[in-house]
Design a protein around this motif. Structure first.
Motif, PDB file in Angstrom:
ATOM      1  N   ALA A  40     -71.835 -62.963  -5.813  1.00 52.93           N
ATOM      2  CA  ALA A  40     -70.592 -62.932  -6.415  1.00 52.93           C
ATOM      3  C   ALA A  40     -70.009 -64.007  -6.681  1.00 52.93           C
ATOM      4  CB  ALA A  40     -69.525 -62.571  -5.837  1.00 52.93           C
ATOM      5  N   ARG A  77     -67.699 -67.131  -6.444  1.00 52.59           N
ATOM      6  CA  ARG A  77     -67.037 -66.994  -5.646  1.00 52.59           C
ATOM      7  C   ARG A  77     -66.474 -68.773  -5.391  1.00 52.59           C
ATOM      8  NH1 ARG A  77     -65.294 -62.695  -1.929  1.00 52.59           N
ATOM      9  NH2 ARG A  77     -63.737 -64.197  -2.066  1.00 52.59           N
ATOM     10  N   ASP A 120     -72.487 -69.221  -6.638  1.00 53.47           N
ATOM     11  CA  ASP A 120     -72.927 -67.786  -6.017  1.00 53.47           C
ATOM     12  C   ASP A 120     -73.354 -66.825  -5.487  1.00 53.47           C
ATOM     13  OD1 ASP A 120     -72.731 -65.158  -7.098  1.00 53.47           O
ATOM     14  OD2 ASP A 120     -75.612 -65.829  -9.044  1.00 53.47           O
ATOM     15  N   HIS A 176     -71.444 -65.674   2.118  1.00 53.58           N
ATOM     16  CA  HIS A 176     -70.026 -65.561   2.221  1.00 53.58           C
ATOM     17  C   HIS A 176     -69.112 -65.506   3.567  1.00 53.58           C
ATOM     18  CE1 HIS A 176     -65.484 -64.321   1.367  1.00 53.58           C
ATOM     19  NE2 HIS A 176     -65.842 -63.533   1.702  1.00 53.58           N
ATOM     20  N   VAL A 194     -61.635 -63.261  -4.969  1.00 50.94           N
ATOM     21  CA  VAL A 194     -62.578 -63.327  -6.389  1.00 50.94           C
ATOM     22  C   VAL A 194     -61.170 -63.384  -7.861  1.00 50.94           C
ATOM     23  CG1 VAL A 194     -64.120 -62.500  -7.745  1.00 50.94           C
ATOM     24  CG2 VAL A 194     -64.345 -62.345  -5.359  1.00 50.94           C
ATOM     25  N   ASN A 195     -60.487 -62.295  -7.166  1.00 50.45           N
ATOM     26  CA  ASN A 195     -59.105 -62.018  -8.743  1.00 50.45           C
ATOM     27  C   ASN A 195     -58.592 -63.258  -8.124  1.00 50.45           C
ATOM     28  OD1 ASN A 195     -57.377 -61.998 -10.400  1.00 50.45           O
ATOM     29  ND2 ASN A 195     -57.210 -59.507  -9.091  1.00 50.45           N
TER      30      ASN A 195
END
Lengths: 207, 200
Positions: free
Chosen positions: B2, B4, B56, B62, B76-77
């Motif tokens: 993901a 971030r 990524d 993370h 992320v949101n």
């Protein structure tokens, strides 16, 4: 002179760029003529930069060159490449400098001699034409192209404006070279960033 | 994987003179174990101590970054609002990084906070480019007033703001840098920016 400006660096071996030609002004450090012909960096563990002084560039301009050799002979961090927004009277510019491991091109900003890469590097190969230029529509967006293809877009780069197209280097080494330099304005600049179009660009700042 | 965003410290190398992100791989310094080979892009508060990095990451990567006490992982949101706890963390860290902080609240989304912070960085960074040096060098702090700055520095700050269409007419000699940077940012904080592939 008329833009785009060009230079193949066909001069006397080991001359500095300012000795080689009055069209270049030193920004910081030292860059020298190679045998091939071409240019190489010569400022141990630090940046070098020169700006083309024979023309006035628009705020949106580009610079590119052929990275003929990207593998350092002695100093692993050494590299060379094109530069834009090279400031007069200040050691600041946006750089595109080669790096042998990868090999990669690092784009970033050199402000008063201190470098900041904008990402973890863009893949290149020896013989590639590497180009850094200002986006045709947004003056704070900087584009990197490999062999004419857009590879990375960097937005909101606000530190520098105006300035000149030029060349840059990092560290000192005779094994890395660039030739066939060209600098011009983005609008009608002879194959620079603008002429390739950006309407369909892919934003790939992170590889 | 993901993509971030992380606020993380800048390491100021002197030989070579380089600003690099802490922990992640860089050609002038090895990465923290577990982050080798991580690709990243970032924007910085130029010549200051913090950058906003996009990467990524795998869950394991993370965990490593998020586990560092001086790293702030952004959700992320970006369109969620900050919790009370997040506001406290943000305000404390922003002050440490010489970024005005009192405006951060639970009414704001992460996207709004990031845009305002970067709007301040944008003006600040142009000042640094114009000046060839730090705004916060020497005795200058967020509480320094514009009137306490040398006239040339004051003019360059006004010029830097004007470069982005910012109206500086409301600023006076008694305006602090804390107030000025926020006031300037408020005028351009609706503008998007990009870090790597993340559009903010």
């Amino acid at each position: 002179m008329a833009l785009p400006a060009t230079d193949s660096f066909n001069g006397t071996f080991n001359d500095t760029l300012t000795t080689y030609s009055a069209n270049w002004s030193n920004v910081v450090g030292t860059i020298r003529i190679t045998i091939s012909p071409g240019i190489r960096p010569d400022n141990a563990s630090n940046f070098s930069g020169y700006r083309w002084n024979a023309d006035t560039f628009a705020d949106k301009h580009y610079a590119k060159g052929v990275a003929t050799d990207v593998s350092p002979g002695v100093n692993a961090s050494a590299g060379v490449g094109p530069a834009i927004r090279c400031q007069s009277g200040a050691s600041s510019f946006y750089y595109c400098v080669t790096f042998g491991t990868g090999p990669l091109a690092f784009n970033g900003e050199c402000i008063t001699g201190t470098g900041t890469d904008w990402d973890s590097g863009q893949t290149i190969a020896a013989g590639d034409t590497i180009e850094i230029g200002v986006d045709p529509t947004t003056a704070t967006t900087i584009l990197f192209k490999r062999n004419g293809s857009l590879t990375a877009t960097y937005t909101s780069k606000s530190a520098l404006s105006a300035g000149s197209a030029g060349v840059c280097g990092f560290d000192s080494d005779g094994g890395v070279q660039m030739t066939s330099w060209e600098g011009g304005d983005v609008a009608g600049g002879g194959g620079g960033a603008a002429s390739k179009g950006v309407a369909s660009m892919t934003l790939v700042g992170v590889q | 994987m993901a993509v971030r965003l992380y606020f993380l410290p800048v390491e100021h190398l002197t030989a070579p003179a380089y600003e690099i992100p802490k922990y992640v791989p860089h050609r002038h310094r090895a990465a923290t174990a577990g982050l080798e080979g991580l690709a990243w892009a970032w924007v910085t508060y130029l010549l200051e101590d913090v950058g906003l990095l996009a990467a990524d990451v795998t869950p394991a990567q993370h965990t490593i970054l998020n586990g560092q006490s001086d790293v702030i992982a952004v959700p992320v949101n970006l369109d969620t609002t900050l919790s009370a706890g997040a506001v406290t963390v943000a305000q404390t860290q922003l002050e440490t990084w010489r970024i005005p902080n009192a405006w951060v609240s639970t009414a704001l989304t992460y996207r709004e906070v990031l845009r305002t912070i970067y709007a301040m960085w944008r003006v600040h960074n142009r000042y640094v480019g114009r000046t060839e040096g730090r705004l916060f060098g020497g005795t200058v702090t967020l509480d320094t007033t514009l009137g306490e700055l040398p006239a040339a520095a004051r003019q360059r700050l006004a010029d830097a703001a004007s470069d982005f269409g910012v109206d500086t007419s409301a600023a006076t000699g008694a305006t602090t840098l804390r107030q000025a940077l926020k006031a300037f940012a408020d005028q351009v904080a609706d503008q998007t920016f990009q870090v790597g592939t993340v559009e903010v």
